[in-house]
Design a protein around this motif. Structure first.
Motif, PDB file in Angstrom:
ATOM      1  N   TYR A  32      36.248 -13.248  23.646  1.00  0.00           N
ATOM      2  CA  TYR A  32      35.381 -12.427  22.803  1.00  0.00           C
ATOM      3  C   TYR A  32      33.986 -13.036  22.844  1.00  0.00           C
ATOM      4  CZ  TYR A  32      33.808 -10.320  18.356  1.00  0.00           C
ATOM      5  OH  TYR A  32      33.123  -9.650  17.380  1.00  0.00           O
ATOM      6  N   TYR A  33      33.085 -12.383  23.555  1.00  0.00           N
ATOM      7  CA  TYR A  33      31.745 -12.922  23.780  1.00  0.00           C
ATOM      8  C   TYR A  33      30.815 -12.541  22.639  1.00  0.00           C
ATOM      9  CZ  TYR A  33      27.641 -14.428  26.382  1.00  0.00           C
ATOM     10  OH  TYR A  33      26.508 -15.078  26.778  1.00  0.00           O
ATOM     11  N   GLN A  34      30.184 -13.540  22.042  1.00  0.00           N
ATOM     12  CA  GLN A  34      29.304 -13.325  20.891  1.00  0.00           C
ATOM     13  C   GLN A  34      27.844 -13.463  21.295  1.00  0.00           C
ATOM     14  OE1 GLN A  34      29.788 -12.819  17.262  1.00  0.00           O
ATOM     15  NE2 GLN A  34      31.403 -11.814  18.416  1.00  0.00           N
ATOM     16  N   ARG A  35      27.112 -12.367  21.185  1.00  0.00           N
ATOM     17  CA  ARG A  35      25.672 -12.386  21.415  1.00  0.00           C
ATOM     18  C   ARG A  35      24.969 -12.100  20.092  1.00  0.00           C
ATOM     19  NH1 ARG A  35      24.182  -7.936  23.684  1.00  0.00           N
ATOM     20  NH2 ARG A  35      26.178  -6.923  23.460  1.00  0.00           N
ATOM     21  N   SER A  36      23.894 -12.809  19.839  1.00  0.00           N
ATOM     22  CA  SER A  36      23.165 -12.575  18.587  1.00  0.00           C
ATOM     23  C   SER A  36      22.544 -11.184  18.569  1.00  0.00           C
ATOM     24  CB  SER A  36      22.078 -13.635  18.388  1.00  0.00           C
ATOM     25  OG  SER A  36      21.168 -13.608  19.477  1.00  0.00           O
ATOM     26  N   SER A  37      22.342 -10.575  19.728  1.00  0.00           N
ATOM     27  CA  SER A  37      21.715  -9.248  19.794  1.00  0.00           C
ATOM     28  C   SER A  37      22.724  -8.109  19.834  1.00  0.00           C
ATOM     29  CB  SER A  37      20.828  -9.166  21.043  1.00  0.00           C
ATOM     30  OG  SER A  37      21.613  -9.357  22.215  1.00  0.00           O
ATOM     31  N   SER A  38      24.006  -8.411  19.669  1.00  0.00           N
ATOM     32  CA  SER A  38      25.011  -7.353  19.741  1.00  0.00           C
ATOM     33  C   SER A  38      24.909  -6.419  18.533  1.00  0.00           C
ATOM     34  CB  SER A  38      26.419  -7.943  19.815  1.00  0.00           C
ATOM     35  OG  SER A  38      26.797  -8.478  18.560  1.00  0.00           O
ATOM     36  N   VAL A  39      25.470  -5.234  18.686  1.00  0.00           N
ATOM     37  CA  VAL A  39      25.451  -4.247  17.603  1.00  0.00           C
ATOM     38  C   VAL A  39      26.084  -4.829  16.339  1.00  0.00           C
ATOM     39  CG1 VAL A  39      26.384  -2.017  16.862  1.00  0.00           C
ATOM     40  CG2 VAL A  39      25.436  -2.276  19.153  1.00  0.00           C
ATOM     41  N   MET A  40      27.182  -5.559  16.488  1.00  0.00           N
ATOM     42  CA  MET A  40      27.886  -6.081  15.318  1.00  0.00           C
ATOM     43  C   MET A  40      27.126  -7.220  14.629  1.00  0.00           C
ATOM     44  SD  MET A  40      30.227  -3.985  15.175  1.00  0.00           S
ATOM     45  CE  MET A  40      31.159  -4.588  13.815  1.00  0.00           C
ATOM     46  N   ASN A  41      26.179  -7.844  15.321  1.00  0.00           N
ATOM     47  CA  ASN A  41      25.415  -8.937  14.731  1.00  0.00           C
ATOM     48  C   ASN A  41      24.007  -8.525  14.311  1.00  0.00           C
ATOM     49  OD1 ASN A  41      27.407 -10.935  14.871  1.00  0.00           O
ATOM     50  ND2 ASN A  41      26.999 -11.245  17.042  1.00  0.00           N
ATOM     51  N   SER A  42      23.688  -7.258  14.416  1.00  0.00           N
ATOM     52  CA  SER A  42      22.365  -6.785  14.003  1.00  0.00           C
ATOM     53  C   SER A  42      22.520  -5.862  12.792  1.00  0.00           C
ATOM     54  CB  SER A  42      21.689  -6.046  15.155  1.00  0.00           C
ATOM     55  OG  SER A  42      22.459  -4.932  15.533  1.00  0.00           O
ATOM     56  N   GLY A  43      21.487  -5.762  11.985  1.00  0.00           N
ATOM     57  CA  GLY A  43      21.527  -4.874  10.822  1.00  0.00           C
ATOM     58  C   GLY A  43      22.673  -5.217   9.895  1.00  0.00           C
ATOM     59  N   ARG A  44      22.801  -6.466   9.511  1.00  0.00           N
ATOM     60  CA  ARG A  44      23.973  -6.944   8.780  1.00  0.00           C
ATOM     61  C   ARG A  44      24.268  -6.166   7.501  1.00  0.00           C
ATOM     62  NH1 ARG A  44      28.659  -7.950   9.720  1.00  0.00           N
ATOM     63  NH2 ARG A  44      29.683  -9.256   8.245  1.00  0.00           N
ATOM     64  N   PHE A  45      23.241  -5.764   6.728  1.00  0.00           N
ATOM     65  CA  PHE A  45      23.501  -5.042   5.476  1.00  0.00           C
ATOM     66  C   PHE A  45      24.201  -3.722   5.757  1.00  0.00           C
ATOM     67  CE2 PHE A  45      22.415  -1.952   2.193  1.00  0.00           C
ATOM     68  CZ  PHE A  45      22.999  -2.571   1.103  1.00  0.00           C
ATOM     69  N   ILE A  46      23.707  -2.994   6.750  1.00  0.00           N
ATOM     70  CA  ILE A  46      24.331  -1.718   7.108  1.00  0.00           C
ATOM     71  C   ILE A  46      25.765  -1.970   7.566  1.00  0.00           C
ATOM     72  CG2 ILE A  46      24.256   0.191   8.762  1.00  0.00           C
ATOM     73  CD1 ILE A  46      21.157  -0.100   8.649  1.00  0.00           C
ATOM     74  N   ASN A  47      25.973  -3.023   8.339  1.00  0.00           N
ATOM     75  CA  ASN A  47      27.317  -3.352   8.812  1.00  0.00           C
ATOM     76  C   ASN A  47      28.267  -3.652   7.665  1.00  0.00           C
ATOM     77  OD1 ASN A  47      26.529  -3.000  11.436  1.00  0.00           O
ATOM     78  ND2 ASN A  47      26.562  -5.164  11.968  1.00  0.00           N
ATOM     79  N   VAL A  48      27.803  -4.358   6.657  1.00  0.00           N
ATOM     80  CA  VAL A  48      28.656  -4.687   5.516  1.00  0.00           C
ATOM     81  C   VAL A  48      29.131  -3.411   4.831  1.00  0.00           C
ATOM     82  CG1 VAL A  48      28.695  -5.736   3.219  1.00  0.00           C
ATOM     83  CG2 VAL A  48      27.716  -6.994   5.134  1.00  0.00           C
ATOM     84  N   LYS A  49      28.228  -2.479   4.637  1.00  0.00           N
ATOM     85  CA  LYS A  49      28.596  -1.199   4.019  1.00  0.00           C
ATOM     86  C   LYS A  49      29.650  -0.482   4.854  1.00  0.00           C
ATOM     87  CE  LYS A  49      26.493   3.100   2.341  1.00  0.00           C
ATOM     88  NZ  LYS A  49      27.380   4.038   2.993  1.00  0.00           N
ATOM     89  N   ARG A  50      29.461  -0.445   6.156  1.00  0.00           N
ATOM     90  CA  ARG A  50      30.413   0.232   7.037  1.00  0.00           C
ATOM     91  C   ARG A  50      31.743  -0.514   7.095  1.00  0.00           C
ATOM     92  NH1 ARG A  50      25.934   1.727  11.575  1.00  0.00           N
ATOM     93  NH2 ARG A  50      25.308   3.705  10.660  1.00  0.00           N
ATOM     94  N   GLU A  51      31.677  -1.820   7.034  1.00  0.00           N
ATOM     95  CA  GLU A  51      32.914  -2.604   7.035  1.00  0.00           C
ATOM     96  C   GLU A  51      33.703  -2.361   5.752  1.00  0.00           C
ATOM     97  OE1 GLU A  51      34.489  -7.118   8.019  1.00  0.00           O
ATOM     98  OE2 GLU A  51      32.354  -6.785   7.750  1.00  0.00           O
ATOM     99  N   ILE A  52      33.041  -2.292   4.635  1.00  0.00           N
ATOM    100  CA  ILE A  52      33.711  -2.009   3.360  1.00  0.00           C
ATOM    101  C   ILE A  52      34.399  -0.648   3.424  1.00  0.00           C
ATOM    102  CG2 ILE A  52      33.317  -1.472   0.916  1.00  0.00           C
ATOM    103  CD1 ILE A  52      31.140  -3.724   0.977  1.00  0.00           C
ATOM    104  N   GLU A  53      33.735   0.336   4.004  1.00  0.00           N
ATOM    105  CA  GLU A  53      34.342   1.661   4.146  1.00  0.00           C
ATOM    106  C   GLU A  53      35.620   1.593   4.983  1.00  0.00           C
ATOM    107  OE1 GLU A  53      31.084   3.847   5.816  1.00  0.00           O
ATOM    108  OE2 GLU A  53      30.084   4.084   3.876  1.00  0.00           O
ATOM    109  N   ALA A  54      35.602   0.785   6.052  1.00  0.00           N
ATOM    110  CA  ALA A  54      36.789   0.641   6.903  1.00  0.00           C
ATOM    111  C   ALA A  54      37.927  -0.025   6.128  1.00  0.00           C
ATOM    112  CB  ALA A  54      36.444  -0.168   8.151  1.00  0.00           C
ATOM    113  N   TRP A  55      37.619  -1.055   5.360  1.00  0.00           N
ATOM    114  CA  TRP A  55      38.660  -1.742   4.573  1.00  0.00           C
ATOM    115  C   TRP A  55      39.208  -0.829   3.476  1.00  0.00           C
ATOM    116  CZ3 TRP A  55      41.092  -5.618   6.525  1.00  0.00           C
ATOM    117  CH2 TRP A  55      40.448  -6.486   7.403  1.00  0.00           C
ATOM    118  N   GLU A  56      38.349   0.012   2.905  1.00  0.00           N
ATOM    119  CA  GLU A  56      38.828   0.979   1.905  1.00  0.00           C
ATOM    120  C   GLU A  56      39.813   1.956   2.531  1.00  0.00           C
ATOM    121  OE1 GLU A  56      35.094   2.499   0.434  1.00  0.00           O
ATOM    122  OE2 GLU A  56      35.102   1.108  -1.270  1.00  0.00           O
TER     123      GLU A  56
END
Length: 173
Positions: A131-155
């Motif tokens: 699993y290659y981790q780049r700081s510029s990846s979609v999952m590592n950018s826009g962290r606040f938006i990602n948190v909201k979307r992640e919460i929706e997935a866990w719900e």
């Protein structure tokens, strides 16, 4: 792709990751040998500077019933909410699809796939996916938006567990 897939088995890889040469061979052999619905392996997190981190994973190969696999998924230690280190029998996907336009789409379907895995899940203790981790990846950018979307997935997962496996839900504890 799932709508036109013709094979007996389905596997995935993210475009910026890589797998060991024998990953699908190992997963396939374990799936057949143990008559499981899902076969999986561990993974390594690889960084651009060459650093490699090993995530907690099973010490030995192990076969899990559907219910045991669901418990492991909910603990989010040995079985994680990703599809890319697993091989699935095609029929598990007959009534399951990724939610179009969703982020954390693996998290939205993984509990449904394991719930459908009546034959169980075989887990190889080998770490075969990288699993290659780049700081510029979609999952590592826009962290606040990602948190909201992640919460929706866990719900989504929480609702599913409460409906189909209430004994595993937070309400049961």
């Amino acid at each position: 792709g799932l709508n036109i897939a013709k094979g007996k088995y389905i596997g995935f890889s993210d475009c910026d990751d890589y797998m060991d040469d024998d990953m699908f061979e190992v997963l396939y052999n374990n799936l057949i040998k143990h008559d499981a619905d899902v076969s999986m392996a561990g993974y390594k997190t690889v960084y651009p500077n060459g650093e490699i981190k090993l995530r907690d994973y099973f010490k030995d190969d192990i076969f899990l019933s559907r219910d045991e696999a669901m418990r492991e998924l909910l603990d989010d230690k040995n079985i994680t909410s990703v599809v890319w280190n697993k091989l699935f029998r095609r029929e598990l996907w007959d009534n399951i699809r990724f939610k179009e336009g969703a982020w954390f789409e693996d998290c939205i379907v993984m509990h449904e796939l394991l719930y459908a895995a009546q034959r169980g899940v075989y887990c190889s203790n080998k770490r075969l996916y990288n699993y290659y981790q780049r700081s510029s990846s979609v999952m590592n950018s826009g962290r606040f938006i990602n948190v909201k979307r992640e919460i929706e997935a866990w719900e989504c997962r929480l609702s599913f567990v409460e409906e189909y496996m209430p004994e595993l839900s937070l309400k049961a504890k």
